[in-house]
Structure formats: structure tokens, C-alpha cells
Design a protein around this motif. Structure first.
Motif, PDB file in Angstrom:
ATOM      1  N   UNK A   1      10.477   8.338  -0.508  1.00  0.00           N
ATOM      2  CA  UNK A   1       9.214   7.015  -0.306  1.00  0.00           C
ATOM      3  C   UNK A   1       7.979   7.692   0.129  1.00  0.00           C
ATOM      4  N   UNK A   2       6.849   6.895   0.425  1.00  0.00           N
ATOM      5  CA  UNK A   2       5.918   7.407   0.979  1.00  0.00           C
ATOM      6  C   UNK A   2       4.354   6.522   0.505  1.00  0.00           C
ATOM      7  N   UNK A   3       4.042   6.592   2.161  1.00  0.00           N
ATOM      8  CA  UNK A   3       2.730   5.689   1.882  1.00  0.00           C
ATOM      9  C   UNK A   3       1.671   6.355   1.335  1.00  0.00           C
ATOM     10  N   UNK A   4       0.477   6.008   1.023  1.00  0.00           N
ATOM     11  CA  UNK A   4      -0.268   7.070   0.203  1.00  0.00           C
ATOM     12  C   UNK A   4      -1.078   6.092   0.222  1.00  0.00           C
TER      13      UNK A   4
ATOM     14  N   UNK B   1      -9.939  -0.713   2.827  1.00  0.00           N
ATOM     15  CA  UNK B   1      -9.341   0.451   2.952  1.00  0.00           C
ATOM     16  C   UNK B   1      -7.828  -0.030   2.865  1.00  0.00           C
ATOM     17  N   UNK B   2      -6.734   0.537   2.180  1.00  0.00           N
ATOM     18  CA  UNK B   2      -5.285  -0.092   2.373  1.00  0.00           C
ATOM     19  C   UNK B   2      -4.047   1.057   1.874  1.00  0.00           C
ATOM     20  N   UNK B   3      -3.336   0.546   1.534  1.00  0.00           N
ATOM     21  CA  UNK B   3      -1.937   1.415   1.358  1.00  0.00           C
ATOM     22  C   UNK B   3      -1.457   1.067   0.076  1.00  0.00           C
ATOM     23  N   UNK B   4      -0.659   2.110   0.037  1.00  0.00           N
ATOM     24  CA  UNK B   4       0.291   2.250  -1.672  1.00  0.00           C
ATOM     25  C   UNK B   4       1.700   2.635  -1.207  1.00  0.00           C
TER      26      UNK B   4
END
Length: 478
Positions: free
Chosen positions: A434-437, A445-448
Motif C-alpha cells: 500500500x502507498x499514498x500517491x 490536490x488530493x491523494x489516492x
């Protein structure tokens, strides 16, 4: 803050040596009132520099100090003492930083330790948010950056099963036999060197973690089909030997060398017309690039062989010719014969099926050549480029191979393991992490949250399987 206040604040944050000169003062207003101020000072003779970036409120966002002099005293702080210096510096500029940021990891660099302070969600750092700080052996801060996370992502309630991802990869994965240059600073290998390997295709295996059917986080366009045409030397044309670098590049008597820079295995050389003068001069970034690049010719030359590896003309040359693409290709081949006498053994012209005819007003024709080992096995990322000026028939840009291509004939092309064996080795090592990109698909701006394919032991991406030994070659960084 006003520009003068930002300038004073930048100077107060670092000690600028007396023999440094200001080269950049740039102020950029961004959207929603944000923006950045950048200040750079250098000693060009020693190739040393200091760069400070502030937001428009005067907060330090980036600091880089490049000094070539060796340390003269005997101070050699421990890792713990360096980390303490790093945290002191972070809190000096952002007193509440450790309320949001957590020390995440440390890396050993050549002459410094780098400390990462990250914004953690689900025990994972948010990429491109947080702070990194480099501390040298004497406790000096030589690099710093800080970026706040503008939006904290929501934690998904359900995640896709890894088994579904492995099955999806299993159904679509293939391997390409290729030759690649491995480097100890980029790969988990014992030494630098050229190897015959199997490369997984597709290499991009990053999936959305909160979608319950396998879904790539980025959908790539279909690759444009490329064909490769073998080359032959021009008939009845002898290669010119012992030409000077200036003759090969096209440097004239009216030009002078204005800069030469040691770049490790190569040296960079810059020429410009002797009578060149800059009309407008200020401390903007645009002015800086003009002083360093406008109307110049830049080349990179191997210090080991003295061969020109690449060059580019920023000085526009004009003429009365109106060469066709086919005529320009003849010029490109003639040039290759001069600079790479055995080019026909190792290069293939790359032709795209969808390549459109360009208008007659196009000033340059650009030709790309794939490098192979002489037996059709491609060398990864090795592309030779030649750009021919249609008006002059001269080469305005050349980018050659990064290696001595004659070495390729020495590499064994007989794999000791089959493609199916490489596939089995790959899946025995495959895992997902798992990782936040960053999510670049939205307006803000947001993360997935994603599952990134990785090696189950090193936890970094699998790049290749060695075709001779079966070794799994992984990247050093995620």
C-alpha cells in the motif's frame, strides 16, 4: 511580504560568502494568493551555490547549499546528533511541525544524512508532503524542503484482495529480453555493468486499492506501434577520421569557449559567438537562462574516450536549402558514419506507423535510432537522436549512446533461463504494498491509496530478471 522584505529575510537565513554574487531574484504569484520567491547566489569559478525559496509570507520552503571545499575541522557528529540538528532547524522555521509530521526514515548520502519527516495516514506517508533535511558531518543543514499537505485523504473502508491483483498481473504479463545498464546507486546489484535481462511488460503495475476489481491507477494510452529499419553505410563514402571536436559539432572561428564543467565521467563545454552581448539584464530566472543558454552551443564529451556524446545548438542557423526528410536522413547517416563508424551494426531507424507528414515549414527533421547488440536484442533506454537543419543541412542536435556500443558485441546473448522460468521467478517474488500517491485526475490536490507491485523481500519494484543467473533485480527506491 514586499519584495524587499523577502530579500532581507532570505539573506538572514543563510550566510552568503563575500565572493558569491546574486544571480537570481524571482518572484512568482500563484493562484489563490500563494506564490514563491527564489534567491540564488553562486561562485561560478568554484561551481558553488546557495538557493533559498520562500513562500510569499516569508516562510522557508526550500534551501540548497552546494559547497566543494572539504571539511577542515575534526567535528564528526553521530547520526543521533545530526537528527537533533535536523529537528531543531525544522522547528525553528515551523514551530508546530511535529504536531503533524513524524520522523519516518533516514538515508545515508555521500557526505550527509537525510532525515524524512512525513505526514502519516494509515501508517503510510503522504507523497510530496512533509520535510526532508540533509545534515553534513559538522551539523550544517545543506538541504531542506517543506511542503504542507493541503488535504488529508479519507481512509477507505474496503480494500481489494491482493490475490485478485496477482491474478490480473498473471493474465497480462509478458517478458521482453533486453540488455540494460545496471547501476549500484539505482539497483540492488553488487556492481555496475551491462547485463542480458528479462524485463516485465507492462512495467507499470499500480492499482487503486479501494476498487474491488483490478483497476490501474493511471490508464496509459495505447503504445504507438514502432517499426525498426536496419541501416547500411552510404555507398562509396569513406568515414572521415581524426576530425576535431569543434569540426564535428560545427564550431566556427567566430565562436569562443565560455564555460567548461567537470561532470564526473564527462565534461560539459559551452561555446558562443565572441561578439555576443545580452541586451537586457536583470536577476529574473528568464534572464539567468538567457545568460547561460541563449545563442550557445552545448556539448557533453567523454573524458575517457574524448568522444562527443551529445551536443545541441541553441544558436539558430539559417540557410537557403529546402531539404526533404529523405535528404535530411542521408545527412544524418553521413554524420553517424563520422561519429560512430560502426553505426550500421548497432542502430536501427525507428519509424512510427502513425507518423504524420510534417509541413514544409518545419525547420528540423529529427531521426531516432534504437540501439541493439548487433543481433537484434535492444538496449533499454538507449536511443540515438540526430536532428538535421533543413535549411543548412547541418546537424543541430545529436544525442549518442551513453556506453561504448562496441562493448555490446562482448555480451553473451544466450540466456541460461527461459522466459517461462523468468516468469516463475517473478511471481515467486511478487507482492503488493500500500502507498499514498498524488491523484492528478482531479482539479485540486488530493491523494489516492494504491497497491504498488513490489518484491516481497526488498519491498521495492522488480525491474528485471537476470537472463543468465535468474537473479531478481530490484530498484533501490520505491
Amino acid at each position: 511580504m514586499l519584495k524587499e522584505e523577502l530579500r532581507k529575510r532570505a539573506r538572514s537565513m543563510v550566510k552568503i560568502p563575500a565572493d558569491f554574487q546574486t544571480i537570481i531574484e524571482e518572484y512568482a504569484d500563484g493562484e489563490n494568493g500563494d506564490g514563491e520567491a527564489m534567491f540564488s547566489w553562486i561562485n561560478e569559478e568554484r561551481d558553488e551555490g546557495i538557493t533559498v525559496k520562500l513562500d510569499l509570507e516569508g516562510n522557508l520552503t526550500s534551501l540548497t547549499i552546494d559547497m566543494n571545499h572539504s571539511h577542515t575541522n575534526e567535528i564528526n557528529l553521530s547520526v543521533e546528533e545530526r537528527q537533533e540538528r535536523a529537528e531543531q532547524f525544522l522547528l525553528l522555521h515551523y514551530p508546530n511541525a511535529l504536531e503533524d509530521l513524524t520522523f519516518y526514515e533516514m538515508k545515508k548520502l555521500n557526505d550527509a544524512y537525510r532525515f524524512y519527516y512525513e505526514r502519516i495516514v494509515m501508517d503510510l506517508p503522504l507523497k510530496h508532503a512533509g520535510s526532508l533535511i540533509d545534515v553534513d558531518s559538522e551539523g550544517n543543514i545543506v538541504k531542506f524542503s517543506y511542503k504542507a499537505a493541503l488535504e488529508i485523504p479519507e481512509i477507505p473502508t474496503t480494500l481489494i484482495q491482493k490475490e485478485k491483483l496477482i491474478e490480473h498481473v498473471h493474465n497480462r504479463l509478458d517478458f521482453q529480453q533486453t540488455i540494460t545498464n545496471l547501476y549500484t546507486n539505482l539497483h540492488h546489484v553488487a556492481e555496475d555493468g551491462i547485463r542480458l535481462v528479462y524485463e516485465p511488460e507492462p512495467s507499470f503495475m499500480t492499482y487503486k486499492a479501494d476498487v474491488l476489481s483490478p483497476t490501474l491507477s493511471i490508464v496509459h494510452d495505447e503504445d504507438v506501434q514502432e517499426n525498426y529499419v536496419s541501416l547500411q553505410p552510404p555507398p562509396n563514402t569513406a568515414a572521415q577520421k581524426d576530425l576535431s571536436l569543434e569540426t564535428i559539432i560545427g564550431i566556427t572561428e567566430g565562436m569562443e569557449m565560455i564555460r567548461e564543467v567537470d561532470m564526473g565521467e564527462e565534461k560539459g563545454v559551452v561555446w558562443r559567438d565572441r561578439n555576443w552581448k545580452m541586451e537586457d539584464h536583470d536577476l529574473s530566472m528568464d534572464s539567468f537562462f538567457k545568460r547561460h543558454s541563449e545563442d550557445t552551443v552545448k556539448a557533453f564529451i567523454s573524458k575517457k574516450t574524448g568522444i562527443v556524446r551529445s551536443f545541441v545548438w541553441f544558436n539558430e542557423r539559417s540557410g537557403n536549402l529546402k531539404l526533404t526528410r529523405e535528404e535530411c536522413l542521408v545527412k544524418a547517416i553521413d554524420f553517424l558514419q563520422t561519429i560512430l563508424p560502426d553505426y550500421d551494426k548497432y542502430l536501427q531507424l525507428m519509424v512510427r506507423d502513425s507518423e504524420e507528414e510534417f509541413e514544409d515549414t518545419r525547420k528540423k527533421e529529427v531521426f531516432s535510432f534504437r540501439v541493439h547488440n548487433g543481433k537484434g536484442i535492444p538496449v533499454q533506454l538507449e536511443i540515438v537522436v540526430v536532428a538535421v537543419n533543413r535549411e543548412t543541412g547541418l546537424v543541430d542536435h545529436y544525442s549518442g549512446p551513453s556506453m561504448d556500443i562496441e562493448q555490446l558485441s562482448e555480451i553473451s546473448t544466450e540466456p541460461a533461463i527461459s522466459k517461462n522460468e523468468a516468469r516463475d521467478i517473478f511471481f515467486n517474488h511478487l507482492d503488493f504494498e500500500l502507498s499514498w500517491n498524488k491523484d492528478y485526475g482531479g482539479e485540486s490536490e488530493s491523494y489516492i491509496l494504491v497497491y504498488q507491485a513490489c518484491d516481497r523481500y526488498s519491498r521495492t519494484p522488480i525491474r528485471y530478471i537476470d537472463a543468465r543467473t535468474g537473479e531478481v533485480i530490484t530498484a533501490k527506491d520505491k
